[in-house]
Design a protein around this motif. Structure first.
Motif, short mmCIF file in Angstrom:
data_model
loop_
_atom_site.label_atom_id
_atom_site.label_comp_id
_atom_site.label_asym_id
_atom_site.label_seq_id
_atom_site.Cartn_x
_atom_site.Cartn_y
_atom_site.Cartn_z
N PRO A 37 0.95 -1.21 -0.16
CA PRO A 37 0.30 0.14 -0.33
C PRO A 37 0.50 1.37 0.00
CG PRO A 37 -0.68 -1.43 0.91
CD PRO A 37 0.08 -2.60 1.29
N PHE A 38 2.28 1.04 1.21
CA PHE A 38 2.71 2.77 0.38
C PHE A 38 3.22 2.97 -0.33
CE2 PHE A 38 4.15 -0.84 3.53
CZ PHE A 38 5.76 -0.80 2.55
N HIS A 39 3.27 1.60 -1.46
CA HIS A 39 4.02 2.30 -3.05
C HIS A 39 2.95 2.17 -3.49
CE1 HIS A 39 8.08 0.83 -0.75
NE2 HIS A 39 7.92 -0.69 -1.72
N ILE A 40 1.90 2.90 -4.13
CA ILE A 40 0.55 2.69 -4.66
C ILE A 40 -0.53 3.09 -4.62
CG2 ILE A 40 0.84 0.04 -5.92
CD1 ILE A 40 -1.77 -0.89 -4.60
N ASP A 41 -0.93 3.08 -3.17
CA ASP A 41 -2.21 4.38 -2.40
C ASP A 41 -1.91 4.81 -1.66
OD1 ASP A 41 -4.20 4.29 -0.75
OD2 ASP A 41 -5.28 2.93 -0.83
N ALA A 42 -1.50 6.71 -2.36
CA ALA A 42 -1.47 7.53 -0.90
C ALA A 42 -1.73 7.85 -0.21
CB ALA A 42 -1.57 8.98 -2.06
N ALA A 43 -3.02 7.19 -0.34
CA ALA A 43 -3.61 7.74 0.85
C ALA A 43 -2.69 6.91 2.64
CB ALA A 43 -5.19 7.46 1.22
N ALA A 44 -3.03 5.47 1.96
CA ALA A 44 -2.63 4.68 2.94
C ALA A 44 -1.50 5.05 3.16
CB ALA A 44 -2.86 3.14 1.70
N ALA A 45 -0.45 5.13 1.98
CA ALA A 45 0.93 5.54 2.76
C ALA A 45 1.12 7.52 3.47
CB ALA A 45 2.22 6.43 1.07
N ALA A 46 0.13 7.75 3.21
CA ALA A 46 -0.27 9.00 4.16
C ALA A 46 -0.33 8.16 5.65
CB ALA A 46 -0.96 9.37 4.04
N ARG A 47 -0.46 7.22 6.22
CA ARG A 47 -1.24 6.67 7.44
C ARG A 47 0.18 5.76 7.31
NH1 ARG A 47 -6.14 5.87 4.93
NH2 ARG A 47 -5.58 4.10 4.59
N SER A 48 0.76 5.30 6.59
CA SER A 48 2.29 4.77 6.68
C SER A 48 3.28 5.23 7.93
CB SER A 48 3.09 4.24 5.54
OG SER A 48 3.44 4.75 4.65
N PRO A 49 4.11 4.56 8.44
CA PRO A 49 5.23 4.75 8.98
C PRO A 49 5.60 5.59 8.27
CG PRO A 49 4.67 2.72 9.67
CD PRO A 49 4.20 3.17 8.80
N PHE A 50 5.79 5.90 6.52
CA PHE A 50 6.56 6.58 5.50
C PHE A 50 6.38 8.50 5.78
CE2 PHE A 50 7.64 2.15 5.44
CZ PHE A 50 8.44 1.99 5.25
N GLY A 51 4.91 8.22 6.02
CA GLY A 51 4.25 9.29 5.99
C GLY A 51 3.83 10.02 4.50
N GLY A 52 4.07 8.95 3.32
CA GLY A 52 3.69 9.27 2.48
C GLY A 52 4.40 8.69 0.98
N LEU A 53 3.93 8.25 -0.70
CA LEU A 53 4.00 7.28 -1.21
C LEU A 53 5.75 7.17 -1.21
CD1 LEU A 53 2.46 5.37 -3.26
CD2 LEU A 53 2.74 7.38 -4.75
N ILE A 54 6.50 6.02 -1.41
CA ILE A 54 7.85 6.15 -1.79
C ILE A 54 7.56 4.56 -2.57
CG2 ILE A 54 8.10 6.57 1.03
CD1 ILE A 54 8.65 3.56 1.46
N ALA A 55 8.74 4.59 -3.34
CA ALA A 55 8.99 3.59 -3.72
C ALA A 55 9.53 3.00 -3.12
CB ALA A 55 10.60 4.40 -4.91
N SER A 56 9.92 1.60 -3.95
CA SER A 56 9.86 0.12 -3.85
C SER A 56 11.59 0.16 -3.73
CB SER A 56 9.35 -0.90 -4.50
OG SER A 56 10.18 -2.19 -4.55
N GLY A 57 12.03 0.00 -3.04
CA GLY A 57 13.32 -0.60 -3.02
C GLY A 57 14.20 -1.68 -3.85
#
Length: 147
Positions: A37-57
């Motif tokens: 989710p933190f790679h494909i969904d901006a809303a879910a990424a905002a709720r993640s520990p990363f606080g926003g969308l990030i690229a896959s390693g």
């Protein structure tokens, strides 16, 4: 000019160029290969520990590979690689980041069993526009010799 094993010098830092990472590229790669989710969904990424969308390693590693291929491998006597050690994703890559690659030659050894090739060990790094290392790894690349 084709680059051969003998052309790599221990300590040499090879600047590989840079690439900008778009949100579309991040989500496109992730949808196909790493659909967390933190790679494909901006809303879910905002709720993640990363606080926003990030690229896959893995996307970051693939971007490094493209820069390395363009700057070194495609005009060399490359014979593949025997592996990668110590791959680390050190900081998140975000939409709009510009990543620059560098490969530093750590070791160069001619093969004892196949003297027409050698192994070049490189420290591979990607840095963002702030100079933060986002990816590091050591790779063992095989190159043909001139002889």
């Amino acid at each position: 000019m084709t680059r051969y094993f003998e052309d790599f010098t221990v300590g040499e830092a090879i600047e590989l160029g840079s690439i900008e990472v778009s949100e579309a590229a991040i989500t496109g790669f992730a949808e196909q290969y790493d659909p967390q989710p933190f790679h494909i969904d901006a809303a879910a990424a905002a709720r993640s520990p990363f606080g926003g969308l990030i690229a896959s390693g893995w996307h970051t590693a693939a971007l490094f590979m493209r820069l390395f291929a363009d700057a070194v491998l495609l005009d060399s006597s490359s014979q593949g690689a025997s592996g990668i050690d110590q791959m680390r994703w050190r900081a998140p890559v975000r939409p709009g980041d510009t990543l620059a690659g560098r490969a530093t030659v750590l070791d160069a050894r001619r093969s004892a069993t196949a003297p027409n090739r050698g192994t070049v060990t490189v420290l591979s790094e990607m840095r963002n526009q702030d100079g933060t290392v986002v990816l590091s790894m050591k790779a063992r690349c095989q190159f043909g010799t001139r002889d």
